[in-house]
Design a protein around this motif. Structure first.
Motif, PDB file in Angstrom:
ATOM      1  N   UNK A  47      -5.526 -12.797  19.243  1.00 20.92           N
ATOM      2  CA  UNK A  47      -6.179 -12.308  20.460  1.00 20.92           C
ATOM      3  C   UNK A  47      -5.211 -12.107  21.620  1.00 20.92           C
ATOM      4  N   UNK A  48      -4.019 -12.701  21.531  1.00 24.08           N
ATOM      5  CA  UNK A  48      -3.045 -12.522  22.620  1.00 24.08           C
ATOM      6  C   UNK A  48      -2.593 -11.061  22.657  1.00 24.08           C
ATOM      7  N   UNK A  49      -2.343 -10.590  23.868  1.00 16.12           N
ATOM      8  CA  UNK A  49      -1.899  -9.194  24.016  1.00 16.12           C
ATOM      9  C   UNK A  49      -0.380  -9.134  24.146  1.00 16.12           C
ATOM     10  N   UNK A  50       0.210  -8.080  23.625  1.00 18.24           N
ATOM     11  CA  UNK A  50       1.642  -7.858  23.858  1.00 18.24           C
ATOM     12  C   UNK A  50       1.830  -7.457  25.311  1.00 18.24           C
ATOM     13  N   UNK A  51       3.003  -7.744  25.852  1.00 15.36           N
ATOM     14  CA  UNK A  51       3.229  -7.400  27.264  1.00 15.36           C
ATOM     15  C   UNK A  51       3.874  -6.024  27.379  1.00 15.36           C
ATOM     16  N   UNK A  52       3.216  -5.081  26.770  1.00 15.76           N
ATOM     17  CA  UNK A  52       3.680  -3.691  26.814  1.00 15.76           C
ATOM     18  C   UNK A  52       2.562  -2.768  26.362  1.00 15.76           C
ATOM     19  N   UNK A  53       2.744  -1.496  26.612  1.00 15.50           N
ATOM     20  CA  UNK A  53       1.848  -0.461  26.091  1.00 15.50           C
ATOM     21  C   UNK A  53       2.577   0.189  24.923  1.00 15.50           C
ATOM     22  N   UNK A  54       1.838   0.580  23.907  1.00 11.69           N
ATOM     23  CA  UNK A  54       2.504   1.097  22.709  1.00 11.69           C
ATOM     24  C   UNK A  54       1.813   2.362  22.174  1.00 11.69           C
ATOM     25  N   UNK A  55       2.609   3.195  21.573  1.00 12.08           N
ATOM     26  CA  UNK A  55       2.068   4.344  20.834  1.00 12.08           C
ATOM     27  C   UNK A  55       2.996   4.545  19.643  1.00 12.08           C
ATOM     28  N   UNK A  56       2.437   4.870  18.507  1.00 12.76           N
ATOM     29  CA  UNK A  56       3.284   5.070  17.327  1.00 12.76           C
ATOM     30  C   UNK A  56       3.228   6.527  16.883  1.00 12.76           C
ATOM     31  N   UNK A  57       4.359   7.036  16.488  1.00 14.55           N
ATOM     32  CA  UNK A  57       4.442   8.413  15.992  1.00 14.55           C
ATOM     33  C   UNK A  57       4.814   8.379  14.510  1.00 14.55           C
ATOM     34  N   UNK A  58       4.257   9.292  13.747  1.00 11.78           N
ATOM     35  CA  UNK A  58       4.572   9.353  12.308  1.00 11.78           C
ATOM     36  C   UNK A  58       3.688   8.424  11.510  1.00 11.78           C
ATOM     37  N   UNK A  59       3.865   7.146  11.692  1.00 13.02           N
ATOM     38  CA  UNK A  59       2.995   6.133  11.089  1.00 13.02           C
ATOM     39  C   UNK A  59       2.674   5.120  12.170  1.00 13.02           C
ATOM     40  N   UNK A  60       1.545   4.461  12.018  1.00 16.59           N
ATOM     41  CA  UNK A  60       1.169   3.490  13.034  1.00 16.59           C
ATOM     42  C   UNK A  60       1.510   2.076  12.592  1.00 16.59           C
ATOM     43  N   UNK A  61       2.178   1.345  13.485  1.00 22.32           N
ATOM     44  CA  UNK A  61       2.386  -0.078  13.217  1.00 22.32           C
ATOM     45  C   UNK A  61       1.404  -0.869  14.064  1.00 22.32           C
ATOM     46  N   UNK A  62       0.642  -1.725  13.392  1.00 16.74           N
ATOM     47  CA  UNK A  62      -0.374  -2.485  14.107  1.00 16.74           C
ATOM     48  C   UNK A  62       0.010  -3.967  14.132  1.00 16.74           C
TER      49      UNK A  62
ATOM     50  N   UNK B 148       0.831  -1.188   0.000  1.00 13.98           N
ATOM     51  CA  UNK B 148       0.000   0.000   0.000  1.00 13.98           C
ATOM     52  C   UNK B 148       0.872   1.246   0.000  1.00 13.98           C
ATOM     53  N   UNK B 149       0.297   2.322  -0.507  1.00 15.38           N
ATOM     54  CA  UNK B 149       1.035   3.579  -0.459  1.00 15.38           C
ATOM     55  C   UNK B 149       0.675   4.280   0.826  1.00 15.38           C
ATOM     56  N   UNK B 150       1.660   4.560   1.610  1.00 11.37           N
ATOM     57  CA  UNK B 150       1.425   5.251   2.871  1.00 11.37           C
ATOM     58  C   UNK B 150       2.250   6.500   2.909  1.00 11.37           C
ATOM     59  N   UNK B 151       1.792   7.445   3.647  1.00 10.94           N
ATOM     60  CA  UNK B 151       2.653   8.586   3.919  1.00 10.94           C
ATOM     61  C   UNK B 151       2.301   9.091   5.293  1.00 10.94           C
ATOM     62  N   UNK B 152       3.314   9.527   6.043  1.00 14.08           N
ATOM     63  CA  UNK B 152       3.009  10.098   7.331  1.00 14.08           C
ATOM     64  C   UNK B 152       2.027  11.247   7.132  1.00 14.08           C
ATOM     65  N   UNK B 153       0.941  11.240   7.870  1.00 17.09           N
ATOM     66  CA  UNK B 153      -0.115  12.213   7.648  1.00 17.09           C
ATOM     67  C   UNK B 153       0.391  13.622   7.845  1.00 17.09           C
ATOM     68  N   UNK B 154       0.191  14.503   6.858  1.00 13.33           N
ATOM     69  CA  UNK B 154       0.705  15.857   7.019  1.00 13.33           C
ATOM     70  C   UNK B 154       0.018  16.592   8.170  1.00 13.33           C
ATOM     71  N   UNK B 155      -1.208  16.185   8.495  1.00 12.63           N
ATOM     72  CA  UNK B 155      -1.900  16.864   9.601  1.00 12.63           C
ATOM     73  C   UNK B 155      -2.064  15.899  10.764  1.00 12.63           C
ATOM     74  N   UNK B 156      -1.015  15.112  11.016  1.00 10.21           N
ATOM     75  CA  UNK B 156      -1.166  14.051  12.001  1.00 10.21           C
ATOM     76  C   UNK B 156      -1.387  14.567  13.409  1.00 10.21           C
ATOM     77  N   UNK B 157      -1.236  15.860  13.644  1.00  8.67           N
ATOM     78  CA  UNK B 157      -1.453  16.310  15.005  1.00  8.67           C
ATOM     79  C   UNK B 157      -2.641  17.253  15.107  1.00  8.67           C
TER      80      UNK B 157
END
Ligand SMILES: O=C(O)CCC(=O)C(=O)O
Ligand SMILES: [Fe+2]
Length: 418
Positions: free
Chosen positions: A225-240, A59-68
């Motif tokens: 359905x298993x959860x990662x053993x951490x909390x996460x936040x992504x900046x710029x682009x999101x990795x899911x 897919x074509x992705x780009x960091x959202x220009x108005x991401x904030x």
């Protein structure tokens, strides 16, 4: 220090010259930093109990220009507003968050810009079209995870500080014991205690502030359905981890990922330059035995290419958090083929970090990553398997906890270029 100095200088300049609030300008600057890139998918690598590979689907992705533009996600912000604000003592004094709150409240909440584009199907929306966080299994609302403890001197903070004091009296963490600074293997460099305490403090405060807003911290899960053993936040682009793709919306609330603060990127770039310095020295030493080997600036760059991060994955591990052995392989094939490095900042409690050529903990090498350490792996080491086996309780610098009230645990930021 360089980070702090630049930050103060930039803010002072903006304050003196600007008729509008600094936080507003910062967000506009941030938008301008992002560039449009053509992207294609990386390959994949999955393991049980590990962070799966990140197979881009072409897919074509780009960091959202108005991401904030946080007003887009007003619904999500309102739900987390309890955890923002003055009740957090000195945090509440930070102008940016207070301004942010009022902007968010007075924003028109117009969701038309949000549209239906790329909104993950499972993200719930209210009648007005605003997105909000997925409820947990019990149907309870889940606010963004706060990496800091609230209350000025609550008992949890005091307990944590007391335990830390006791622990630090008994345990020594000399650099030699945790693995020294230097070149760990071709393309992999560890810069010990590289980030100053002041910069670590700013980093925690900034991550906390961003992490409480739209696209903020959440506990991700895998497809099974298993959860990662951490909390996460992504900046710029999101990795899911569920889709194993980079996307331009957070699956937690459907919001665009916040931007990477400019100061973070500057520190990444300086760290790569300093790593080049170490690689150069390493070459000079090898020349003593091998005079034919010539180490020039250009082959230092071949060993560890420079990059400009457009993705930052921020992980927070509580003291029982961990991350199984995995490879970071979901950036574009161009980025992977060039060996553009992953740059990792560690802040808070130390962690045992494993790395090696195979997904086998028994064959992996181990290094302890401490608060302020920067680990870089690119070039020939870009595809190493790596993971976090444990977080060492009460090992964070006491002053960091006193200043930020960071929860017991470890904050890790990994920067990449898609
Ligand atoms: O926490 C760390 O040190 C590693 C994090 C990591 O490997 C990742 O986010 O891909
Ligand atoms: Fe990783």
């Amino acid at each position: 220090m360089v980070f702090m100095y630049r930050l103060i200088k930039a803010k002072t300049f903006l304050l003196l010259t600007s008729p509008v609030p600094v936080p507003y300008i910062s967000r506009q600057i941030c938008s301008g930093l992002l560039s449009i890139r053509k992207m294609n998918g990386g390959k994949d690598s999955v393991s049980e109990d590990s962070m799966p590979g990140r197979g881009g689907a072409g897919i074509k992705l780009r960091p959202s220009p108005d991401c904030i533009d946080r007003r887009e996600c007003r619904g999500a912000v309102e739900t987390s507003s309890d955890s923002l604000g003055v009740r957090h003592g000195s945090f509440g004094k930070r102008r940016s968050r207070i301004d942010l709150r009022s902007e968010q409240r007075s924003g028109d909440g117009n969701s038309s810009k949000f549209g239906n584009k790329n909104i993950p199907a499972h993200v719930k929306r209210s009648k007005s079209g605003q997105s909000y966080r997925k409820p947990d299994e019990g149907g309870n609302h889940v606010a963004p995870f706060d990496i800091c403890l609230s209350g000025s001197r609550d008992s949890a903070v005091l307990k944590s500080l007391q335990e830390m004091e006791e622990n630090q009296e008994n345990v020594e963490h000399p650099i030699e014991e945790s693995g020294g600074q230097g070149v760990l293997r071709p393309g992999m460099v560890l810069l010990k205690r590289y980030i100053s305490l002041g910069d670590q403090i700013e980093m925690v405060k900034t991550c906390r502030e961003i992490g409480l807003g739209p696209g903020g911290f959440y506990r991700p899960g895998y497809k099974n359905g298993a959860k990662l053993r951490l909390q996460m936040m992504c900046l710029g682009l999101n990795w899911d981890p569920e889709t194993r793709k980079y996307e331009d919306r957070s699956p937690a609330d459907g919001c665009k990922p916040p931007c990477i603060p400019r100061e973070f990127n500057q520190l990444v770039e300086t760290a790569i330059q300093d790593a080049h310095g170490l690689l150069g020295k390493d070459c000079t030493l090898s020349n003593v035995e091998d005079v034919l080997k010539v180490c020039t600036l250009s082959n230092v760059e071949d060993m560890l290419p420079t990059m400009s991060p457009d993705i930052c994955i921020v992980n927070f591990y509580t003291t029982n958090g961990r991350l199984g052995l995995h490879q970071d392989r979901d950036e574009s094939s161009e980025s992977l083929d060039k060996g553009l490095p992953v740059v990792s900042f560690s802040v808070g409690d130390s962690a045992e970090f494993l790395y090696g050529d195979q997904r086998d903990v028994n064959k992996a090498d181990k290094v302890v990553l401490e608060s302020g350490d920067v680990l870089i792996f690119g070039g020939k080491s870009r595809h190493i398997f790596h993971g976090v086996t444990s977080v060492i309780p009460n090992s964070a610098p006491k002053a960091l906890i006193e200043e930020t009230r960071l929860r017991p645990g470890r904050l890790n930021l990994t920067f990449r270029q898609y």
